[in-house]
Design a protein around this motif. Structure first.
Motif, PDB file in Angstrom:
ATOM      1  N   VAL A  68      55.940 -30.771  25.346  1.00 43.27           N
ATOM      2  CA  VAL A  68      55.543 -30.347  23.999  1.00 43.27           C
ATOM      3  C   VAL A  68      55.907 -28.882  23.785  1.00 43.27           C
ATOM      4  O   VAL A  68      56.412 -28.495  22.730  1.00 43.27           O
ATOM      5  CB  VAL A  68      54.031 -30.589  23.780  1.00 43.27           C
ATOM      6  CG1 VAL A  68      53.546 -29.923  22.501  1.00 43.27           C
ATOM      7  CG2 VAL A  68      53.736 -32.072  23.746  1.00 43.27           C
ATOM      8  N   GLY A  69      55.667 -28.050  24.810  1.00 42.17           N
ATOM      9  CA  GLY A  69      56.003 -26.634  24.697  1.00 42.17           C
ATOM     10  C   GLY A  69      57.486 -26.405  24.483  1.00 42.17           C
ATOM     11  O   GLY A  69      57.896 -25.582  23.664  1.00 42.17           O
ATOM     12  N   LEU A  70      58.314 -27.139  25.239  1.00 40.05           N
ATOM     13  CA  LEU A  70      59.763 -27.012  25.048  1.00 40.05           C
ATOM     14  C   LEU A  70      60.184 -27.492  23.669  1.00 40.05           C
ATOM     15  O   LEU A  70      61.085 -26.926  23.040  1.00 40.05           O
ATOM     16  CB  LEU A  70      60.502 -27.782  26.143  1.00 40.05           C
ATOM     17  CG  LEU A  70      60.432 -27.160  27.534  1.00 40.05           C
ATOM     18  CD1 LEU A  70      61.042 -28.109  28.560  1.00 40.05           C
ATOM     19  CD2 LEU A  70      61.134 -25.830  27.561  1.00 40.05           C
ATOM     20  N   GLY A  71      59.526 -28.537  23.197  1.00 41.72           N
ATOM     21  CA  GLY A  71      59.824 -29.034  21.853  1.00 41.72           C
ATOM     22  C   GLY A  71      59.476 -28.011  20.791  1.00 41.72           C
ATOM     23  O   GLY A  71      60.244 -27.784  19.844  1.00 41.72           O
ATOM     24  N   VAL A  72      58.317 -27.384  20.921  1.00 42.74           N
ATOM     25  CA  VAL A  72      57.900 -26.357  19.961  1.00 42.74           C
ATOM     26  C   VAL A  72      58.858 -25.177  20.011  1.00 42.74           C
ATOM     27  O   VAL A  72      59.235 -24.612  18.975  1.00 42.74           O
ATOM     28  CB  VAL A  72      56.438 -25.923  20.233  1.00 42.74           C
ATOM     29  CG1 VAL A  72      56.064 -24.689  19.443  1.00 42.74           C
ATOM     30  CG2 VAL A  72      55.485 -27.057  19.933  1.00 42.74           C
ATOM     31  N   MET A  73      59.262 -24.792  21.235  1.00 43.24           N
ATOM     32  CA  MET A  73      60.192 -23.679  21.364  1.00 43.24           C
ATOM     33  C   MET A  73      61.525 -24.010  20.681  1.00 43.24           C
ATOM     34  O   MET A  73      62.080 -23.192  19.946  1.00 43.24           O
ATOM     35  CB  MET A  73      60.439 -23.356  22.835  1.00 43.24           C
ATOM     36  CG  MET A  73      61.348 -22.147  23.031  1.00 43.24           C
ATOM     37  SD  MET A  73      61.651 -21.757  24.745  1.00 43.24           S
ATOM     38  CE  MET A  73      62.846 -22.993  25.176  1.00 43.24           C
ATOM     39  N   THR A  74      62.013 -25.209  20.895  1.00 44.76           N
ATOM     40  CA  THR A  74      63.267 -25.619  20.256  1.00 44.76           C
ATOM     41  C   THR A  74      63.136 -25.619  18.736  1.00 44.76           C
ATOM     42  O   THR A  74      64.040 -25.168  18.020  1.00 44.76           O
ATOM     43  CB  THR A  74      63.672 -27.020  20.755  1.00 44.76           C
ATOM     44  OG1 THR A  74      63.727 -26.996  22.172  1.00 44.76           O
ATOM     45  CG2 THR A  74      65.007 -27.443  20.196  1.00 44.76           C
ATOM     46  N   LEU A  75      62.006 -26.110  18.248  1.00 39.50           N
ATOM     47  CA  LEU A  75      61.772 -26.131  16.805  1.00 39.50           C
ATOM     48  C   LEU A  75      61.725 -24.711  16.239  1.00 39.50           C
ATOM     49  O   LEU A  75      62.323 -24.444  15.176  1.00 39.50           O
ATOM     50  CB  LEU A  75      60.458 -26.864  16.513  1.00 39.50           C
ATOM     51  CG  LEU A  75      60.073 -26.988  15.050  1.00 39.50           C
ATOM     52  CD1 LEU A  75      61.082 -27.879  14.318  1.00 39.50           C
ATOM     53  CD2 LEU A  75      58.683 -27.556  14.921  1.00 39.50           C
ATOM     54  N   CYS A  76      61.063 -23.816  16.944  1.00 38.16           N
ATOM     55  CA  CYS A  76      60.986 -22.423  16.473  1.00 38.16           C
ATOM     56  C   CYS A  76      62.362 -21.767  16.453  1.00 38.16           C
ATOM     57  O   CYS A  76      62.710 -21.045  15.522  1.00 38.16           O
ATOM     58  CB  CYS A  76      60.040 -21.617  17.346  1.00 38.16           C
ATOM     59  SG  CYS A  76      58.316 -22.026  17.084  1.00 38.16           S
ATOM     60  N   ILE A  77      63.154 -22.028  17.485  1.00 35.47           N
ATOM     61  CA  ILE A  77      64.508 -21.460  17.521  1.00 35.47           C
ATOM     62  C   ILE A  77      65.340 -22.015  16.378  1.00 35.47           C
ATOM     63  O   ILE A  77      66.049 -21.269  15.688  1.00 35.47           O
ATOM     64  CB  ILE A  77      65.165 -21.733  18.888  1.00 35.47           C
ATOM     65  CG1 ILE A  77      64.474 -20.912  19.974  1.00 35.47           C
ATOM     66  CG2 ILE A  77      66.652 -21.413  18.858  1.00 35.47           C
ATOM     67  CD1 ILE A  77      64.932 -21.239  21.383  1.00 35.47           C
ATOM     68  N   ALA A  78      65.242 -23.317  16.145  1.00 39.89           N
ATOM     69  CA  ALA A  78      66.015 -23.940  15.057  1.00 39.89           C
ATOM     70  C   ALA A  78      65.597 -23.390  13.704  1.00 39.89           C
ATOM     71  O   ALA A  78      66.456 -23.064  12.859  1.00 39.89           O
ATOM     72  CB  ALA A  78      65.838 -25.453  15.106  1.00 39.89           C
ATOM     73  N   LEU A  79      64.292 -23.286  13.452  1.00 41.75           N
ATOM     74  CA  LEU A  79      63.826 -22.751  12.166  1.00 41.75           C
ATOM     75  C   LEU A  79      64.232 -21.296  11.977  1.00 41.75           C
ATOM     76  O   LEU A  79      64.597 -20.887  10.873  1.00 41.75           O
ATOM     77  CB  LEU A  79      62.304 -22.885  12.060  1.00 41.75           C
ATOM     78  CG  LEU A  79      61.776 -24.291  11.787  1.00 41.75           C
ATOM     79  CD1 LEU A  79      60.262 -24.300  11.833  1.00 41.75           C
ATOM     80  CD2 LEU A  79      62.283 -24.797  10.451  1.00 41.75           C
ATOM     81  N   THR A  80      64.172 -20.523  13.044  1.00 40.80           N
ATOM     82  CA  THR A  80      64.573 -19.118  12.931  1.00 40.80           C
ATOM     83  C   THR A  80      66.065 -19.001  12.647  1.00 40.80           C
ATOM     84  O   THR A  80      66.487 -18.150  11.867  1.00 40.80           O
ATOM     85  CB  THR A  80      64.215 -18.360  14.224  1.00 40.80           C
ATOM     86  OG1 THR A  80      62.840 -18.563  14.510  1.00 40.80           O
ATOM     87  CG2 THR A  80      64.466 -16.883  14.078  1.00 40.80           C
ATOM     88  N   LEU A  81      66.860 -19.853  13.263  1.00 39.73           N
ATOM     89  CA  LEU A  81      68.299 -19.822  12.999  1.00 39.73           C
ATOM     90  C   LEU A  81      68.620 -20.245  11.564  1.00 39.73           C
ATOM     91  O   LEU A  81      69.568 -19.740  10.960  1.00 39.73           O
ATOM     92  CB  LEU A  81      69.039 -20.715  13.994  1.00 39.73           C
ATOM     93  CG  LEU A  81      69.266 -20.102  15.369  1.00 39.73           C
ATOM     94  CD1 LEU A  81      69.866 -21.142  16.308  1.00 39.73           C
ATOM     95  CD2 LEU A  81      70.157 -18.894  15.286  1.00 39.73           C
ATOM     96  N   VAL A  82      67.825 -21.164  11.009  1.00 36.97           N
ATOM     97  CA  VAL A  82      68.049 -21.592   9.618  1.00 36.97           C
ATOM     98  C   VAL A  82      67.668 -20.471   8.659  1.00 36.97           C
ATOM     99  O   VAL A  82      68.399 -20.173   7.713  1.00 36.97           O
ATOM    100  CB  VAL A  82      67.247 -22.875   9.308  1.00 36.97           C
ATOM    101  CG1 VAL A  82      67.215 -23.165   7.818  1.00 36.97           C
ATOM    102  CG2 VAL A  82      67.830 -24.057  10.060  1.00 36.97           C
ATOM    103  N   LEU A  83      66.508 -19.851   8.910  1.00 36.50           N
ATOM    104  CA  LEU A  83      66.034 -18.816   7.997  1.00 36.50           C
ATOM    105  C   LEU A  83      66.724 -17.481   8.221  1.00 36.50           C
ATOM    106  O   LEU A  83      67.029 -16.766   7.272  1.00 36.50           O
ATOM    107  CB  LEU A  83      64.519 -18.643   8.149  1.00 36.50           C
ATOM    108  CG  LEU A  83      63.680 -19.879   7.806  1.00 36.50           C
ATOM    109  CD1 LEU A  83      62.211 -19.619   8.126  1.00 36.50           C
ATOM    110  CD2 LEU A  83      63.855 -20.257   6.352  1.00 36.50           C
ATOM    111  N   PRO A  85      69.887 -16.112  10.431  1.00 35.07           N
ATOM    112  CA  PRO A  85      70.945 -16.484  11.374  1.00 35.07           C
ATOM    113  C   PRO A  85      71.180 -15.415  12.447  1.00 35.07           C
ATOM    114  O   PRO A  85      72.282 -14.931  12.646  1.00 35.07           O
ATOM    115  CB  PRO A  85      72.167 -16.676  10.483  1.00 35.07           C
ATOM    116  CG  PRO A  85      71.896 -15.880   9.268  1.00 35.07           C
ATOM    117  CD  PRO A  85      70.415 -15.835   9.112  1.00 35.07           C
ATOM    118  N   ASP A  86      70.115 -15.058  13.127  1.00 37.04           N
ATOM    119  CA  ASP A  86      70.196 -14.059  14.175  1.00 37.04           C
ATOM    120  C   ASP A  86      69.774 -14.723  15.483  1.00 37.04           C
ATOM    121  O   ASP A  86      68.602 -15.052  15.692  1.00 37.04           O
ATOM    122  CB  ASP A  86      69.276 -12.876  13.854  1.00 37.04           C
ATOM    123  CG  ASP A  86      69.393 -11.753  14.866  1.00 37.04           C
ATOM    124  OD1 ASP A  86      70.265 -11.836  15.747  1.00 37.04           O
ATOM    125  OD2 ASP A  86      68.612 -10.789  14.764  1.00 37.04           O
TER     126      ASP A  86
END
Length: 111
Positions: A68-83, A85-86
């Protein structure tokens, strides 16, 4: 004990004012310290808390929490890249969240 400390401070003050020579100061201070009785103490062995044996339930819960932690981390990275692009910002956010989750999991597993 407090009286001896006061006397040592008084000796220090007298030495700094020049009322005592250094050799006399050392002799009087040594006499004061020698007058202190040594306290005999018995140390008790600290009690260690009983540790419950680890069952398959706690390891599976830990594994699930890691997934679950890895999933949340992946989701946070993906959302940050969408919002934003850094990539550096996205990775920093993801690693920070993973570290917070890891600390929480380790605290829970110790209890």
């Amino acid at each position: 004990m407090t009286a001896i400390l006061k006397e040592i401070r008084d000796l220090d003050a007298r030495l700094s004012r020049g009322e005592l020579e250094h050799a006399e100061y050392l002799r009087k201070r040594a006499a004061l310290l020698d007058s202190v009785e040594v306290a005999e103490t018995e140390f008790a062995e600290p009690k260690r808390p009983a540790v419950a044996p680890r069952g398959s339930g706690s390891s599976s819960a830990l594994a699930l929490s890691l997934v679950v932690g890895l999933g949340v981390m992946t989701l946070c990275i993906a959302l940050t890249l969408v919002l934003l692009p850094d990539l550096n910002m996205a990775l920093t956010l993801g690693v920070t969240i993973l570290a917070a989750l890891s600390v929480t999991l380790l605290r829970d597993s110790e209890e």
